[in-house]
Design an enzyme around this catalytic site. Structure first.
Site, PDB file in Angstrom:
ATOM      1  N   ASP A   1       0.750  -1.247  -0.147  1.00 48.32           N
ATOM      2  CA  ASP A   1      -0.152  -0.039   0.096  1.00 48.32           C
ATOM      3  C   ASP A   1       0.610   1.321  -0.048  1.00 48.32           C
ATOM      4  OD1 ASP A   1      -2.594   1.661   0.392  1.00 48.32           O
ATOM      5  OD2 ASP A   1      -1.746   1.955   2.471  1.00 48.32           O
ATOM      6  N   SER A   2       0.285   2.429  -0.166  1.00 48.34           N
ATOM      7  CA  SER A   2       1.238   3.664  -0.269  1.00 48.34           C
ATOM      8  C   SER A   2       1.389   3.840   1.414  1.00 48.34           C
ATOM      9  CB  SER A   2       0.282   4.875  -0.569  1.00 48.34           C
ATOM     10  OG  SER A   2      -0.914   5.132   0.325  1.00 48.34           O
TER      11      SER A   2
ATOM     12  N   CYS B   1     -11.109   2.983  -0.075  1.00 52.86           N
ATOM     13  CA  CYS B   1      -9.602   3.072   0.278  1.00 52.86           C
ATOM     14  C   CYS B   1      -9.261   2.217   1.419  1.00 52.86           C
ATOM     15  CB  CYS B   1      -9.442   4.643   0.447  1.00 52.86           C
ATOM     16  SG  CYS B   1      -7.824   5.110   1.279  1.00 52.86           S
TER      17      CYS B   1
ATOM     18  N   HIS C   1      -7.264   2.652   3.889  1.00 49.43           N
ATOM     19  CA  HIS C   1      -7.049   3.350   4.892  1.00 49.43           C
ATOM     20  C   HIS C   1      -8.371   3.536   5.729  1.00 49.43           C
ATOM     21  CE1 HIS C   1      -3.234   4.477   3.320  1.00 49.43           C
ATOM     22  NE2 HIS C   1      -2.930   5.045   4.513  1.00 49.43           N
TER      23      HIS C   1
ATOM     24  N   CYS D   1      -4.456  -1.408  -2.106  1.00 50.96           N
ATOM     25  CA  CYS D   1      -4.511  -0.091  -2.092  1.00 50.96           C
ATOM     26  C   CYS D   1      -5.485   0.090  -3.440  1.00 50.96           C
ATOM     27  CB  CYS D   1      -3.268   0.553  -2.512  1.00 50.96           C
ATOM     28  SG  CYS D   1      -3.260   2.201  -2.853  1.00 50.96           S
TER      29      CYS D   1
ATOM     30  N   GLU E   1      -2.276   8.646   8.487  1.00 53.29           N
ATOM     31  CA  GLU E   1      -0.997   8.806   8.270  1.00 53.29           C
ATOM     32  C   GLU E   1      -0.355   9.543   9.578  1.00 53.29           C
ATOM     33  OE1 GLU E   1       1.091   6.748   6.700  1.00 53.29           O
ATOM     34  OE2 GLU E   1      -0.308   5.709   5.552  1.00 53.29           O
TER      35      GLU E   1
HETATM   36  N1  DGL Z   1      -4.605   3.270   0.857  1.00 47.65           N
HETATM   37  C1  DGL Z   1      -4.618   3.576  -0.648  1.00 47.65           C
HETATM   38  C2  DGL Z   1      -6.107   3.425  -1.232  1.00 47.65           C
HETATM   39  O1  DGL Z   1      -6.653   2.358  -0.811  1.00 47.65           O
HETATM   40  C3  DGL Z   1      -4.246   4.903  -0.968  1.00 47.65           C
HETATM   41  C4  DGL Z   1      -4.182   6.196  -0.042  1.00 47.65           C
HETATM   42  C5  DGL Z   1      -3.238   7.172  -0.409  1.00 47.65           C
HETATM   43  O2  DGL Z   1      -1.991   7.027  -0.487  1.00 47.65           O
HETATM   44  O3  DGL Z   1      -3.728   8.047  -0.959  1.00 47.65           O
HETATM   45  O4  DGL Z   1      -6.429   4.037  -1.988  1.00 47.65           O
END
Ligand code: DGL
Length: 243
Positions: free
Chosen positions: A13-14, A190, A192, A76, A157
């Site tokens: 993931d990011s 997302c 997150h 992600c 984050e």
């Molecule tokens: N967690 C990521 C997603 O599912 C991306 C979050 C990001 O870095 O913008 O899209």
């Protein structure tokens, strides 16, 4: 004949978000080891160009492949929306699973035909319309509206856990969106966002919430089982990396 595969499940993931998928996978697949990469130094991806996201994702998927991943889980949505085919072509010997199609299949199975579905995600995910496309591809006819919520990822984050700050940001993005579109089912598009799920549930208790991080874990389990790729026993060799 049954066989096993003790190589790790590769996940990336990011940043921290993909850990929501790892948590569900570890629950469903207690014998598996993971190699995880969170690109914390370069997060967020959701407001970067597609070329940049593709470059970063290629680097990370190479790292997972070099570390012996038997499957790559793109935990992600932003990368799944923009790089799935690219990563599949880059790693022909390794199955690559994304977030969006398993979630769309689940919705088409589980949601009533008159559902009013809202998808929230990063700017890149929402602009790609990949959720709408996947739902239509699976035959889903229900109404789908979407909304980018670009502040959610930085808040998570940064580890901000002030309830008042979090609630006001959630309200800022969701109040009008949910009301104006009469949304009854909200997709956390997302990885997150499940970290905000408890608060969102408290604030909008009428909503059915769909969590693709949980769905992708079920998908990975099914895939490994069907292909005789489950691990025999946990060797306590999971490794978690962050940039
Ligand atoms: N967690 C990521 C997603 O599912 C991306 C979050 C990001 O870095 O913008 O899209």
């Amino acid at each position: 004949m049954e066989s096993y595969d003790n190589r790790p499940i590769g996940v990336f993931d990011s940043g921290l978000g993909g850990l929501t998928a790892v948590t569900y996978m570890a629950d469903l697949l207690p014998d598996e080891n993971f190699v995880y990469f969170g690109d914390t130094a370069r997060t967020p991806y959701g407001s970067k160009s597609i070329e940049t996201i593709q470059r970063f994702s290629a680097q990370i998927s190479d790292f997972l492949a070099e570390n012996g991943a038997k499957i790559i889980v793109i935990a992600c949505n932003t990368v799944s929306a923009t790089c799935l085919e690219l990563l599949r072509a880059r790693h022909p010997g390794i199955p690559v699973v994304g977030m969006i199609m398993p979630a769309a299949e689940y919705m088409v199975r589980e949601c009533a035909a008159d559902s009013k579905v809202g998808v929230i995600g990063t700017k890149v995910t929402i602009e790609s319309s990949q959720y709408e496309k996947a739902i239509r591809k699976c035959g889903g006819k229900f109404d789908v509206k979407s909304k980018a919520c670009p502040l959610f990822v930085p808040v998570i984050e940064e580890g901000i856990n002030d309830d008042a700050v979090i609630k006001s940001i959630i309200r800022y993005y969701l109040d009008d969106f949910l009301r104006e579109n009469d949304i009854d089912t909200l997709v956390l598009g997302c990885t997150h966002y499940p970290m905000l799920e408890k608060v969102i549930r408290e604030m909008y208790s009428q909503l059915t919430i769909i969590n693709p991080s949980m769905i992708v874990a079920q998908e990975v389990k099914k895939y490994l089982w069907r292909h005789n790729m489950l691990a025999l026993e946990n060797q306590n060799r999971s490794a978690f990396y962050a940039s």
